[in-house]
Design an enzyme around this catalytic site. Structure first.
Site, PDB file in Angstrom:
ATOM      1  N   CYS A  25       0.597  -0.871   0.172  1.00 54.45           N
ATOM      2  CA  CYS A  25      -0.058   0.321   0.355  1.00 54.45           C
ATOM      3  C   CYS A  25       0.874   1.201  -0.222  1.00 54.45           C
ATOM      4  CB  CYS A  25      -1.093  -0.152   0.861  1.00 54.45           C
ATOM      5  SG  CYS A  25      -1.712   1.422   1.810  1.00 54.45           S
ATOM      6  N   CYS A  56      -0.151   3.437   2.239  1.00 54.89           N
ATOM      7  CA  CYS A  56       0.578   2.829   4.240  1.00 54.89           C
ATOM      8  C   CYS A  56       2.614   3.758   4.140  1.00 54.89           C
ATOM      9  CB  CYS A  56       0.180   1.461   4.307  1.00 54.89           C
ATOM     10  SG  CYS A  56      -1.111   0.953   4.040  1.00 54.89           S
TER      11      CYS A  56
END
Length: 106
Positions: free
Chosen positions: A29, A32
């Site tokens: 991600c 993230c």
């Protein structure tokens, strides 16, 4: 930040009498990764709380049960109950995360 690798560990962590903070993420991600660049700043302000991280890909049942549709997401728990959920769309900057924590925890 301690890692949660099993559903059993997650259940144990959220039963805390004190509020706990769980960051849901995945290795693939990009948002993230961006959050990881500023999370230390947030931890500096809210380090008096227990922080955990849970990889959605490792424990997908928990993410589904907690309605984590986007990552990164930050959830607050106490006594086994979800108190609040900062969805990924609103977790793009340290200011957004800190504002959420201030609103929820003071």
């Amino acid at each position: 930040m301690e890692r949660i690798n099993t559903k059993e560990k997650f259940t144990e962590v959220i039963m805390s009498e004190e509020p706990v903070i769980v960051k849901f993420f995945a290795d693939w991600c990009p948002d993230c990764t961006r959050m990881n660049m500023f999370i230390d700043q947030v931890l500096a302000e809210y380090g008096n709380y227990k922080w955990y991280e849970l990889n959605n890909d490792e424990v997908p049942d928990v993410a589904a049960e907690q309605d984590v549709m986007g990552i990164p997401s930050i959830l607050l728990f106490q006594n086994g109950e979800k108190l609040a959920h900062l969805h990924s769309a609103n977790a793009k900057s340290p200011e957004e995360v800190i504002a959420f924590l201030q609103q929820q925890l003071g």
